[in-house]
Write an enzyme that holds these catalytic residues in place. Structure first.
Site, short mmCIF file in Angstrom:
data_model
loop_
_atom_site.label_atom_id
_atom_site.label_comp_id
_atom_site.label_asym_id
_atom_site.label_seq_id
_atom_site.Cartn_x
_atom_site.Cartn_y
_atom_site.Cartn_z
N SER A 474 0.84 -1.18 0.00
CA SER A 474 0.00 0.00 0.00
C SER A 474 0.89 1.25 0.00
O SER A 474 1.67 1.44 -0.93
CB SER A 474 -0.97 -0.04 1.18
N ASP A 561 -8.72 -4.95 -6.07
CA ASP A 561 -8.39 -3.95 -5.06
C ASP A 561 -9.25 -2.70 -5.23
O ASP A 561 -9.17 -2.04 -6.26
CB ASP A 561 -6.91 -3.60 -5.17
N HIS A 593 -6.86 -5.68 -1.73
CA HIS A 593 -5.78 -4.85 -1.18
C HIS A 593 -4.96 -5.70 -0.21
O HIS A 593 -5.12 -5.62 1.01
CB HIS A 593 -6.38 -3.63 -0.49
#
Length: 650
Positions: A474, A561, A593
């Site tokens: 991320s 995601d 994600h």
């Protein structure tokens, strides 16, 4: 010498735990936990009087169940589940007597929020549902017996709500023009027009209500207004008078232990470098002291009965697998419940060293260092000779690294690398000044903090300058891309997991239910509606500097995601290929994600450790058949990872 240490199998670190997430039902009659059923994590139950009489009560067959809780009346276990990582979580109920499973929110493209539960109306829950409008969560009352949903408030303006123990809405929250939060009273399910409390942007991520006592007389706040670190306050709901309960100059108060029936705060946690619990209630103080004498490392209270006679205790010994106990407060007995990963018993797990590193402009960065086996003979947190190092960057960025068992740290250390995790500016938990020092600093001073940590590690004889990798998910994936584009000479290679490459397109594609909070992103990253903001976002976007990448890069992405779209990885891979720059790109069509399925996680770390071995010379467990049960698609660059072409049969 690290080469003599036992190679810890990937499966032992990233495969299914034997058991996890142990709880006890509110009435003390049932024990529950997550454990594999046919290779997939499901919910299991056993009578508290007969823990061996266990049975699986759910039938998940594709994605593991990762979050569950007990209904307040102890009649059911409930869990949330999405599809393929899309984060549209639905709510399910399993009756403990009949085993019947019910989908309580049978909607498409809907994300459920739990707004309120009650110790008195135990057959009801308050839920937020965005099935009418994906931006807004309407509030519904759910009858757990019949499954009936009754609309309480149609919401077209508010980012969140607070309710009391009667499941009466008491407060609504709305982001204000400054990027802070306005707090409104709710009376008879109508939101009053003027806020009774407000916060500025500088306090938006460090100030929030922390719930009501069951009698509704006290509202708790975690609050940084007028101070730096967030303190715990109690506010009289009738008079508005506030009382300071707890504060710490080094760190925010973020965790509390509250009585299961009254909701009164009995203890709180301070987590600077390590976590410590401070009790307010004398009986709780005695219980925590009794436990601390018998626990190695850190522990936490994971679940409690309504009468508070039995606790489930999770214990992290740090260099042994995490274990869980049943603590009977009446008899003062501690009964082993389970060890999450018994296959790690006796494995060469390494200690984590908390360290403080100074940034170039004088901030103190709380960090965590793990060293390879046998590299630090005297245990002082410094190897006898510099080692290859992986800078492991956390996501968020409004999150933090913490002390405790970390599977990625253990894998990388076992393979011969030092591992350094840095709480760079913008990390949460260390006061609002530290948090707000990162505003509009993506790729700037936030990145400088990471470089300063590398320089510290090299200067102190920890890391070998010519062998430093950067890795993260991320925001950590973004930091990896920034590291290889903005400072291409610092790192030997990079591993980017679901990281954004273009901050403009990132903000254009945020999930609709984040829209009520979009001002946070604009104020802290750059406002794409202004020329200045667009310039800032573009300058901080690695995509536009992809031609600067001169070191090996591994990218992993989930196709579903909702936060960092697949296009973020596709863009930079395309730019690198257009410039003739090699890259390895792994795509997971059934993930979002991050990677929930253990098969996919194991496959990713199999690729990652062999990629690092190729670049940095560390050890690696051969790929073997790790990819066979996974969905991983090697879109590009199999030839750049040791053994990957052979594993694919190419």
């Amino acid at each position: 010498m690290t080469d003599t240490a036992t190679l810890i199998p990937r499966n032992a670190l990233f495969g299914n735990p034997t058991r996890a997430a142990g709880q006890i039902s509110p009435d003390g009659q049932w024990l529950s936990w997550l454990a594999p059923k046919d290779g997939v994590l499901n919910i299991w139950l056993a009578p508290a009087s007969d823990p061996q009489a266990a049975r699986a009560v759910t039938q998940a067959v594709e994605r593991p169940i990762r979050q569950y809780f007990w209904s307040p009346d102890a009649s059911a276990v409930m869990y949330i589940q999405d599809k393929g990582g899309d984060e549209n979580y639905l709510l399910y109920r399993v009756d403990v007597t009949t085993g019947a499973e019910t989908t309580l929110t049978p909607f498409e493209n809907t994300r459920v929020q739990l707004v309120g539960a009650s110790t008195t109306r135990t057959d009801k829950l308050l839920l937020g549902l965005n099935n009418r409008d994906p931006q807004w969560h309407d509030i519904h009352l759910l009858d757990l017996t019949t499954g009936e949903l009754t609309l309480v408030l149609e919401n077209n303006a508010y980012a969140g709500f607070e309710a009391d123990d009667t499941l009466t809405l008491r407060m609504a929250m709305q982001q204000n023009e400054a990027g802070g939060t306005d707090y409104f009273r709710v009376v008879d399910n109508v939101v009053e027009p003027e806020p009774f409390e407000t916060s500025a942007m500088e306090d938006a991520l460090t100030t929030s209500p922390a719930g009501y006592t069951s009698d509704g007389a006290t509202l708790y706040w975690i609050d940084s207004r007028g101070r730096n670190t967030a303190a715990l306050f109690a506010q009289d709901t009738a008079t508005g008078e506030r009382r300071l309960i707890a504060e710490d100059d080094r760190a925010d108060i973020v965790s509390t232990l509250r009585h299961p029936i009254t909701g009164v705060v009995e203890a709180y946690a301070v987590n600077y470098l390590t976590r410590s619990w401070i009790a307010i209630d004398p009986a709780i103080a005695a219980a925590l002291a009794w436990l601390s004498e018998r626990m190695e490392g850190e522990f936490s209270v994971q679940s409690r009965t309504d009468d508070d006679s039995v606790w489930i205790i999770a214990n992290d010994p740090l260099t042994k697998p995490v274990r869980t106990f049943i603590f009977d407060r009446v008899t003062q007995t501690l009964i082993p419940f389970y060890v999450s990963r018994p296959e790690l018993e006796g494995a060469p797990l390494q200690p984590m060293h908390p360290v403080e590193i100074a940034s170039r402009d004088g901030l103190t960065l709380p960090c965590y260092l793990t060293l390879p086996p046998a590299s630090d003979p005297n245990g002082d947190g410094k190897p006898a000779a510099p080692v290859p190092m992986v800078l492991l960057v956390h996501g968020g960025p409004w999150a933090r690294d913490a002390y405790g068992f970390n599977g990625v740290h253990q894998l990388l250390a076992n393979r011969g690398y030092g591992v350094l995790s840095v709480n760079f500016r913008g990390s949460t938990g260390f006061g609002k000044a530290f948090l707000n020092a990162a505003n509009k600093q993506w790729g700037l001073t936030m990145h400088d903090d990471l470089i300063d940590a590398v320089d510290w590690a090299v200067a102190n004889g920890i890391a070998a300058r010519e062998k430093v990798a950067i890795m993260g998910g991320s925001y950590g994936g973004y930091a990896t891309l920034a590291g290889l584009t903005f400072t291409p000479d610092v790192f030997t290679c990079g591993v980017d997991i679901v990281g954004p490459s273009n901050l403009e397109t990132l903000l254009e594609t945020i999930p609709p239910y984040w829209a009520p909070l979009v001002k946070t992103f604009h104020e802290r990253m750059g406002d794409p509606r202004t020329e200045e903001g667009r310039a800032l976002l573009r300058a901080a976007s690695p995509l536009y500097k992809a031609d600067k990448i001169i070191k090996p890069l591994l990218i992993a992405q989930g196709a579903n995601d909702p936060r960092v779209k697949q296009s973020e990885s596709d863009q930079i891979v395309g730019a690198m290929k257009a410039a003739g720059i090699p890259v390895t790109y792994v795509l997971y069509p059934d993930e979002g994600h991050g990677f929930a399925r253990p098969e996919n996680n194991i496959a990713f770390y199999a690729i990652a450790e062999n990629f690092l071995a190729e670049c940095m010379g560390g050890r690696a467990e051969p790929l073997g058949d790790a990819l066979a049960p996974a969905s991983a698609q090697i879109v590009d660059g199999a030839e750049h990872v040791k053994g990957l072409e052979a594993a694919l049969g190419e």
